[in-house]
Enzyme design. Sequence first.
Site, mmCIF file in Angstrom:
data_model
loop_
_atom_site.group_PDB
_atom_site.id
_atom_site.type_symbol
_atom_site.label_atom_id
_atom_site.label_comp_id
_atom_site.label_asym_id
_atom_site.label_seq_id
_atom_site.Cartn_x
_atom_site.Cartn_y
_atom_site.Cartn_z
ATOM 1 N NE ARG A 139 -2.870 -1.610 2.976
ATOM 2 C CZ ARG A 139 -2.736 -2.924 3.198
ATOM 3 N NH1 ARG A 139 -3.014 -3.799 2.258
ATOM 4 N NH2 ARG A 139 -2.305 -3.363 4.355
ATOM 5 C CD GLU A 202 -7.526 -13.356 7.850
ATOM 6 O OE1 GLU A 202 -6.644 -12.536 7.532
ATOM 7 O OE2 GLU A 202 -8.398 -13.111 8.684
ATOM 8 C CB THR A 259 -2.312 -8.661 12.088
ATOM 9 O OG1 THR A 259 -3.560 -8.997 11.491
ATOM 10 C CG2 THR A 259 -1.568 -9.939 12.442
ATOM 11 C CG ASP A 324 -11.560 -11.241 8.624
ATOM 12 O OD1 ASP A 324 -10.718 -10.628 9.305
ATOM 13 O OD2 ASP A 324 -11.461 -11.383 7.396
ATOM 14 C CD1 TRP A 416 -7.753 -3.796 1.638
ATOM 15 C CD2 TRP A 416 -6.924 -1.851 0.917
ATOM 16 N NE1 TRP A 416 -7.496 -3.921 0.300
ATOM 17 C CE2 TRP A 416 -6.982 -2.741 -0.170
ATOM 18 C CE3 TRP A 416 -6.431 -0.558 0.712
ATOM 19 C CZ2 TRP A 416 -6.580 -2.381 -1.456
ATOM 20 C CZ3 TRP A 416 -6.022 -0.201 -0.574
ATOM 21 C CH2 TRP A 416 -6.101 -1.102 -1.637
ATOM 22 C CG HIS A 634 -5.941 -20.386 -8.770
ATOM 23 N ND1 HIS A 634 -5.500 -19.793 -9.937
ATOM 24 C CD2 HIS A 634 -4.828 -20.851 -8.149
ATOM 25 C CE1 HIS A 634 -4.178 -19.931 -10.029
ATOM 26 N NE2 HIS A 634 -3.747 -20.563 -8.959
ATOM 27 C CG MET A 671 1.702 -22.443 -8.778
ATOM 28 S SD MET A 671 -0.005 -22.421 -8.169
ATOM 29 C CE MET A 671 -0.176 -24.150 -7.695
HETATM 30 CA CA CA Z 1 -8.630 -10.642 8.349
#
Ligand code: CA
Length: 707
Positions: A139, A202, A259, A324, A416, A634, A671
């Site tokens: 960011r 997470e 966090t 969350d 965000w 994906h 990947m």
């Molecule tokens: Ca989160």
Amino acid sequence: MRYSLTLLGSICAGLCFHAAAATAIGNVNAKRLIAAEASANDAGNWLSTGRTYSEQRFSPLEKITDKNVDQLGLAWQFKYDLDRVVQATPIVVDGVLYTTGAYSMVYALDATNGKLLWKYDPKVYRGIQASGCCDAGNRGVAVWEGKVYVGVYDGRLEALDARTGKKLWSVDTVIDPERNYTITGAPRVVRGKVIIGNGGAELGVRGYVTAYDAKTGKQVWRFFTVPGDPAKGDETDTITMIRTTWFGDQYWIQGGGGTAWNAFAYDPELDLLYIGVGNGSTWNYGLRSEGKGDNLFLSSIVAVKPDTGKYVWHYQTTPGDSWDYTATQDIIVATLPIDSKPRKVVMQAPKNGFFYVLDAATGQFISAEKFGSIVTWAKGIDKTTGRPIIDKEAADYWTEGKGKTVFPGSQGAHNWHPMSFSPRTGLVYIPQHTTAEHYAPLRKAGKPQKGVWNLGIEVPAVPEDKAGRDELAKLFTGKLQAWDPVQQKEIWSVPYPIMSNGGTLATAGNLVFQGTSIGTLNAYAADTGKALWQRQVSSAVVAGPISYAVKGEQYIAFNVGIGGAFPLAFGVVGERSPVVPDSRLFVFKLGGTAVMPELKRQTVRMPSPPPMTASAADVATGSALYGDNCAVCHGLGAYGGHALPDLRHLTADKHAQFQLIVYGARAHLGMPPFGGRLEPADSEKIRAYLIKRAHDLKNELSAEVAK
Ligand code: CA
């Protein structure tokens, strides 16, 4: 003697000139940043991620106005090295623009023409992506006294020479390399210290914020947002205080979360640093803390002293968070008329769907109302206690272990993507969206592992049929919302067909700028929301735009580039969006005549999968394994293809190389290798599921063609 003094004087004059020029690059300091809060000072610069410490994202420039914005044309554009997610808010200091692309790559550009002055690649190992939740975004940087600071995806914090991009120092901010710490946020510099947090809640981490000496990189303090292993002792009295709000032993085993991956603001008068703290790890409150206690400082705004990291106050938006509901959304400091008296406040529109106004000095609750279109987890905020009135019937999935669909979902009513505040209109401009999630609890928490998600809930299933998918897409929409924080109500809004649109910028020219998920750049009248200007671009916009001026010319800059949690995981919603990966910085000015690059659009392709030969049982197992290992990048339900490859379109050669790719052949492209996590027989089941999903898509497209 006199002669030589004169000679010395003239030599000195020459040296002094060079010395002054050398320090003038990236010349941001406390005095300048604080002075820039008053609109007459440094109006043409964007000195910190929210422009100034108050993080209002308001540009005092007024050459471009609601009367002439229709004459806005392209001044220049810059193509990034990688067509991957661009989340950065650029910093502009005295004609130099600093920005970042995916994998924390830093660019310094001439702000008048986009000429590359230097770039810096911290060489992040691309296969690390599975250690982060939400793509390899960054960011943006901080600039301070001739240095540029970047938080690197793998957890490094680095200082670069603002003139050359040369690395001056590098520190590893990660306390435990076995856990999944990443950095995507922009550093801030307060009282000579670089402030940085991290992400990873997470995947099982303990959150903290660290302050480093801006000159040397030496650690000054570290503030943990949740308690750790009690056997190791509490770092501070504050940790002892908050430990009483946690239960059992799973919280510290699972990391606890909390966090601080995005939001910081600073008030120099009060000398308070505000920290936005994230969700719990695991998400599931029952597994994390026996369903008991507030779990401080999850989902809180915490004020600390920037010299010491000492706790001053906190306000928790979501006690015992289980959905969350991070409070890492941007924090704005402003003076508002509260009960007809000017009062310095902090404002936040966190994921949980309520807009909060708190006293900036004390954290005292002033007001909160629903800004989210659909909010079911709480009935409101108690005006006396400032605590949410949680609707247990609607939202408690842990007590009885019964899955529930809750609004908003983990993407929040606002994520965000930064909001802005105009002191001229008194309105906050929120990139709002509607989301929901089915939270179905797991009975047991796994042990956090490198590169493995650990939520304590099932990976949400998405409809694999057209009708169900269309229903979901209809729900997951977005809007630009102009919110009056004093009256706590919406004044106007502009609807968007898809969620997760870009951040906003407010300017003194009575304008609000915002890019969208469908690849449009927009300007609206700040007071009425009237649409005044639009351009189409090939990719989606998630970043917040900025405005700056060089030599009297005002510019508007939009960072464009699809990626991040939503486009990766929620292709099911964004499938019909026309955008493609194409990462660029577009800069506009009045009468700009540069030519926009050719517009690229997603084309409908018919997949040509191999025949379905696997058993239904193997396809079902493959579906579950896909959900656990692949869906986050994906796409849930294998709806993908906007930012990363759509696996329903795997070609014959990719099918042939499938095992090689799963075990690292494309790690250099991002990947991650799945060795140690997936047995070859299991990855074949995933391939069987993808073949099935390719046939689903083919059948659907054939049916459409037949119509
Ligand atoms: Ca989160």
